[in-house]
Write a protein that holds these residues in place. Structure first.
Motif, PDB file in Angstrom:
ATOM      1  N   VAL A 188       0.833  -1.203   0.000  1.00  0.00           N
ATOM      2  CA  VAL A 188       0.000   0.000   0.000  1.00  0.00           C
ATOM      3  C   VAL A 188       0.867   1.253   0.000  1.00  0.00           C
ATOM      4  CG1 VAL A 188      -1.608   1.358   1.402  1.00  0.00           C
ATOM      5  CG2 VAL A 188      -2.007  -1.087   1.062  1.00  0.00           C
ATOM      6  N   ASN A 189       1.903   1.285   0.842  1.00  0.00           N
ATOM      7  CA  ASN A 189       2.785   2.464   0.891  1.00  0.00           C
ATOM      8  C   ASN A 189       3.410   2.742  -0.465  1.00  0.00           C
ATOM      9  OD1 ASN A 189       2.278   2.872   3.595  1.00  0.00           O
ATOM     10  ND2 ASN A 189       4.082   1.736   4.295  1.00  0.00           N
ATOM     11  N   VAL A 192       0.774   4.071  -2.946  1.00  0.00           N
ATOM     12  CA  VAL A 192       0.496   5.488  -2.645  1.00  0.00           C
ATOM     13  C   VAL A 192       1.632   6.361  -3.149  1.00  0.00           C
ATOM     14  CG1 VAL A 192       0.204   7.182  -0.791  1.00  0.00           C
ATOM     15  CG2 VAL A 192      -1.012   5.002  -0.693  1.00  0.00           C
ATOM     16  N   ALA A 198      -4.753   6.600  -3.605  1.00  0.00           N
ATOM     17  CA  ALA A 198      -4.789   7.867  -2.874  1.00  0.00           C
ATOM     18  C   ALA A 198      -4.411   7.661  -1.409  1.00  0.00           C
ATOM     19  CB  ALA A 198      -6.181   8.487  -2.974  1.00  0.00           C
ATOM     20  N   ALA A 199      -5.087   6.727  -0.748  1.00  0.00           N
ATOM     21  CA  ALA A 199      -4.796   6.440   0.654  1.00  0.00           C
ATOM     22  C   ALA A 199      -5.516   5.154   1.050  1.00  0.00           C
ATOM     23  CB  ALA A 199      -5.248   7.590   1.564  1.00  0.00           C
ATOM     24  N   ARG A 200      -5.041   4.541   2.085  1.00  0.00           N
ATOM     25  CA  ARG A 200      -5.672   3.323   2.587  1.00  0.00           C
ATOM     26  C   ARG A 200      -6.857   3.699   3.475  1.00  0.00           C
ATOM     27  NH1 ARG A 200      -4.348  -2.225   3.345  1.00  0.00           N
ATOM     28  NH2 ARG A 200      -6.168  -3.142   4.346  1.00  0.00           N
ATOM     29  N   SER A 202      -9.106   3.935   6.476  1.00  0.00           N
ATOM     30  CA  SER A 202      -8.716   3.684   7.864  1.00  0.00           C
ATOM     31  C   SER A 202      -9.559   2.607   8.519  1.00  0.00           C
ATOM     32  CB  SER A 202      -8.828   4.987   8.668  1.00  0.00           C
ATOM     33  OG  SER A 202     -10.163   5.486   8.608  1.00  0.00           O
ATOM     34  N   ASP A 443       6.222  15.963   1.025  1.00  0.00           N
ATOM     35  CA  ASP A 443       5.946  15.782   2.449  1.00  0.00           C
ATOM     36  C   ASP A 443       7.213  15.697   3.287  1.00  0.00           C
ATOM     37  OD1 ASP A 443       6.898  13.359   1.621  1.00  0.00           O
ATOM     38  OD2 ASP A 443       5.177  12.170   2.281  1.00  0.00           O
TER      39      ASP A 443
END
Length: 482
Positions: A188-189, A192, A198-200, A202, A443
């Motif tokens: 997943v990382n 992304v 886009a994002a996992r 939550s 980031d």
């Protein structure tokens, strides 16, 4: 552009010592690096200086150079003359590795014109030894910018974790939708980071391989020529570069590539990262714009060039190079005409160059330009061109550059005319076509990309890593544009 084959000659210790580079000039200490002057070098290699070099080399992992031995084992047991040569050569080699890189990029690429550092470090070495400042001198040779420091720290961390036992995924253990697997968070990382996800959510368990993740994997598989089934097997895992050892290898190569670069890049410049297919525009030292680009596909790679933009071309025509085949259907569809033995596409919104071309000074026919197929910027894998760089919202980018260069009105008029016109820039804007698949993201964290051109392996081998062929992107046939 094809990589040249690198031949590495492994010499014996004796031959290595006899090949110590000579000093081209006399330093203030009056030393020369010839065999006859070995006693003069010996007088500088005091116990303190020898210890300082050993300590510096013990810390070389900060630069991703720990897979290369600069000093021979048991160096202090060698005869005095041989030991002097060994210390001198090790110091010179390490200094050059920090200041210029261990590998000469021109030995890897048929064309490499990006500005590099230049200095005579042999003279500097003699002076540093004479003043007992060897450690300080060596410490100041590598890049000191935030990105290099971040990559250095990431390498140290990945290198430390490189020997950790990792789950091995075989074909029989491939990951399917709704499987629970400890590697899912890593996958997943990376998805992304590469822009596929886009994002996992939550609310999902971190180890669950959900349909959303599988859909992102299908997009990656489509881009890289892997069967589009959403299953994580060996081929799909191969393009994700997940293991700490793989990351350490990638980071070491990234550090090496940055040592190739001038420490004082132009304050106003355009940097195109062809590995990530992204452009960054710096004005007066500040990052003011960032946008997607489309770059050369494998086997038609965008070369590593330093080449300035000197003019904007409004409503360009496109002369098709002989290397790009053109079918009769394309000739009719694109309204091409034969001029001086070449097929030429007239100006207009359907032109392969779009409505603006950023002319650059180089002999490789490489430039930035607009496109008639803007939908391709929505793809995550954008290694799709024949070598030139297509810029997202190129008209907006051209207007920005023209305004900042004081020719905004002239550019707007030329563009509005609908005719082929050129607008010279009062000041050339340097462009660097770089290849960085590990870099500092917005980031503040190190981001990774795959190695679409397969250029990392030759560098990694020279740095002392085992040979490991990279997975290259297999771009689909898109269009005939440059």
């Amino acid at each position: 552009m094809k990589n040249k084959t690198i031949y590495v000659l492994l010499a014996s210790v004796t031959l290595t010592f006899s090949a110590v580079p000579t000093m081209a000039h006399t330093s203030q200490s009056g030393l020369q690096g010839t065999a006859a002057s070995a006693p003069k070098w010996e007088s500088l290699w005091t116990n303190a200086n020898r210890a300082a070099l050993k300590q510096a080399l013990a810390d070389r992992a900060r630069h991703g150079l720990d897979h290369h031995a600069f000093l021979p084992p048991e160096v202090d047991e060698l005869p005095a003359d041989a030991a002097t040569r060994a210390y001198t050569k090790a110091a010179q080699d390490y200094a050059n590795a920090l200041a210029n890189g261990m590998v000469d990029p021109s030995s890897l690429h048929e064309v490499y014109t990006i500005a590099r550092p230049t200095a005579d470090r042999t003279e500097m070495l003699g002076e540093a030894l004479r003043q007992n400042r060897l450690a300080e001198w060596l410490d100041g040779l590598a890049p000191a910018d935030p990105e290099y420091k971040a990559l250095s720290q990431a390498y140290v961390t990945a290198n430390r974790n490189g020997d950790a036992e990792e789950p091995v995924i075989t074909l029989a253990e491939s990951i399917h939708v709704d499987d629970v697997n400890p590697r899912v968070p890593e996958i997943v990382n990376q998805l992304v980071g590469d822009g596929y996800l886009a994002a996992r959510p939550s609310t999902e368990p971190v180890d669950l391989y959900s349909p959303d993740i599988a859909n992102a994997v299908k997009a990656l598989q489509r881009d890289y020529g892997i069967r589009e089934d959403g299953i994580i097997g060996p081929n799909t895992l191969g393009v994700l570069t997940l293991g700490p050892g793989d990351r350490a290898r990638t980071l070491a190569v990234a550090l090496e590539r940055r040592r190739w670069l001038s420490r004082t890049p132009p304050a106003t410049r355009i940097d195109v990262n062809t590995a990530a297919a992204e452009l960054r525009y710096y004005h007066d030292g500040q990052l003011v714009d960032r946008r997607k680009v489309i770059v050369g596909e494998p086997d038609r790679e965008t070369p590593p060039l330093g080449s300035p933009i000197y003019r904007l071309v409004a409503n360009p025509t496109w002369t098709v190079p002989k290397s790009i085949p053109v079918s009769r259907a394309t000739i009719r569809a694109k309204n091409m005409r034969r001029i001086n033995g070449y097929w030429v596409q007239p100006s207009g919104p359907d032109n392969a160059l779009g409505l603006v071309k950023f002319d650059m000074k180089n002999n490789q026919a490489i430039y930035l330009h607009d496109t008639a197929a803007p939908e391709l910027f929505d793809r995550s894998q954008r290694h799709l061109s024949h070598g030139c760089v297509r810029v997202s919202d190129a008209l907006g980018f051209a207007a920005m550059l023209a305004d900042q260069e004081g020719v905004g009105d002239a550019w707007a008029k030329a563009h509005a005319s609908g005719n082929y016109e050129t607008i010279d820039l009062p000041h050339e804007i340097p462009v660097r076509l770089l290849y960085h698949n590990a870099f500092l993201g917005d980031d503040g964290k190190v981001a990774f990309r795959t190695d679409p051109y397969g250029w990392n392996d030759a560098i990694a081998v020279e740095l002392g890593f085992n040979k490991k062929m990279s997975h290259q992107a297999k771009a689909e046939a898109i269009d005939i544009g440059p």
